[in-house]
Scaffold this motif. Sequence first.
Motif, PDB file in Angstrom:
ATOM      1  N   ARG A 181      -5.580  -8.576 -10.329  1.00 42.87           N
ATOM      2  CA  ARG A 181      -6.986  -8.638 -10.714  1.00 42.87           C
ATOM      3  C   ARG A 181      -7.671  -9.932 -10.270  1.00 42.87           C
ATOM      4  O   ARG A 181      -8.888  -9.965 -10.111  1.00 42.87           O
ATOM      5  CB  ARG A 181      -7.119  -8.479 -12.234  1.00 42.87           C
ATOM      6  CG  ARG A 181      -6.521  -7.175 -12.790  1.00 42.87           C
ATOM      7  CD  ARG A 181      -7.418  -5.954 -12.559  1.00 42.87           C
ATOM      8  NE  ARG A 181      -7.730  -5.674 -11.178  1.00 42.87           N
ATOM      9  CZ  ARG A 181      -6.902  -5.025 -10.314  1.00 42.87           C
ATOM     10  NH1 ARG A 181      -5.718  -4.628 -10.719  1.00 42.87           N
ATOM     11  NH2 ARG A 181      -7.271  -4.786  -9.087  1.00 42.87           N
ATOM     12  N   ASP A 184      -9.973  -9.297  -7.277  1.00 38.50           N
ATOM     13  CA  ASP A 184     -11.154  -8.435  -7.324  1.00 38.50           C
ATOM     14  C   ASP A 184     -12.380  -9.234  -6.877  1.00 38.50           C
ATOM     15  O   ASP A 184     -12.561 -10.387  -7.289  1.00 38.50           O
ATOM     16  CB  ASP A 184     -11.389  -7.914  -8.743  1.00 38.50           C
ATOM     17  CG  ASP A 184     -10.318  -6.929  -9.199  1.00 38.50           C
ATOM     18  OD1 ASP A 184      -9.433  -6.593  -8.391  1.00 38.50           O
ATOM     19  OD2 ASP A 184     -10.376  -6.509 -10.372  1.00 38.50           O
ATOM     20  N   PRO A 190     -11.150  -3.717  -5.987  1.00 43.94           N
ATOM     21  CA  PRO A 190      -9.783  -4.254  -5.895  1.00 43.94           C
ATOM     22  C   PRO A 190      -9.356  -4.535  -4.465  1.00 43.94           C
ATOM     23  O   PRO A 190      -9.847  -3.943  -3.507  1.00 43.94           O
ATOM     24  CB  PRO A 190      -8.939  -3.139  -6.514  1.00 43.94           C
ATOM     25  CG  PRO A 190      -9.718  -1.887  -6.266  1.00 43.94           C
ATOM     26  CD  PRO A 190     -11.168  -2.281  -6.327  1.00 43.94           C
ATOM     27  N   VAL A 229      -6.640   1.249 -10.702  1.00 47.68           N
ATOM     28  CA  VAL A 229      -7.594   0.967  -9.639  1.00 47.68           C
ATOM     29  C   VAL A 229      -8.209   2.271  -9.155  1.00 47.68           C
ATOM     30  O   VAL A 229      -7.558   3.322  -9.126  1.00 47.68           O
ATOM     31  CB  VAL A 229      -6.955   0.212  -8.446  1.00 47.68           C
ATOM     32  CG1 VAL A 229      -6.461  -1.164  -8.881  1.00 47.68           C
ATOM     33  CG2 VAL A 229      -5.814   1.016  -7.816  1.00 47.68           C
TER      34      VAL A 229
END
Length: 319
Positions: A181, A184, A190, A229
Amino acid sequence: MNDAHGIVTIDTGFHRPYFDAAYLIVEHGRVAYVDCGTQHSLPAMLDALSWQGLRPEDVDWLILTHVHLDHAGGAGALMRALPNARLAVHPRGAPHMIDPERLVAGATAVYGEAEMARSYGEIVPVDAARVRELHDGDTVDLAGRPLLCIDTPGHARHHVCVWDERSRSWFTGDTFGLSYREFDNARGEPFVIPTTSPVQFEPEPLKASIRAMLSRDPVAMHLTHYGRVGDVARLAHDLIAQIDAMVALAHAAHGHADRHERLVQSLTHLYVERATAHGAPLTAQEAAELLAMDIELNAQGLEIWLARETAPRRPVQVR
């Protein structure tokens, strides 16, 4: 986190927060776990049940995507706490869950006894009578909710992925790569990279496994590293492109005395460049540090794969 389809993401606590996930699937008060982390993850796995108002007696299944220790090291300990559960695992992985001696010996040879105890804890065997082998196309029934399991080699030859029609999503283990994460971008999109394994990486089967999952038009993937995701088609395209790039880098390093160092450097450049282009909110150094362990493992996986690929073939004898 509990979504509308009864899917709960569990942080197993392995290495760092938001690094290693397991999942609960809840249907009519019955439960399946997908993966379970290490023995040290046992409190988090049981806490996730109680947070849903459920008990260990409500668990019917522990499904393992594969038997690498960050996914399955705690399986024996967790099964001892789940009186009604069965363990479902690829046929190649089942013997290692029933008798983990070789699994432990191999991992100890790599990590050493102190690191094994620190990171993984005790590897407890699972009663053979409670183990179900998952063959390609088998379905695990969770209170009438079918969970389809398909053979997905490439990362490991004992890997399955689990399709949940209810949520139109896959539980992918390591087959659909790593998506941390921290990478991101500002739009919440993602970033993903492939993950090899040190001994069983196979690029063409891995690409075929990714395409097989994509053929069901999933809306999401549930990754072990880390979490749910979306944007699946883009990520699949990125993974396949990177697998091809990684293979090219391995061939370029082949034959050099400093092959491993060359691979580590070239993989670092590949991933950091792509992360920067993606808009990951990290400096190049931060990105490289977060991916350092995965880069090392990917370099090892590529080297072992390349050694197999370039080994002299025995001539076929015609009688």
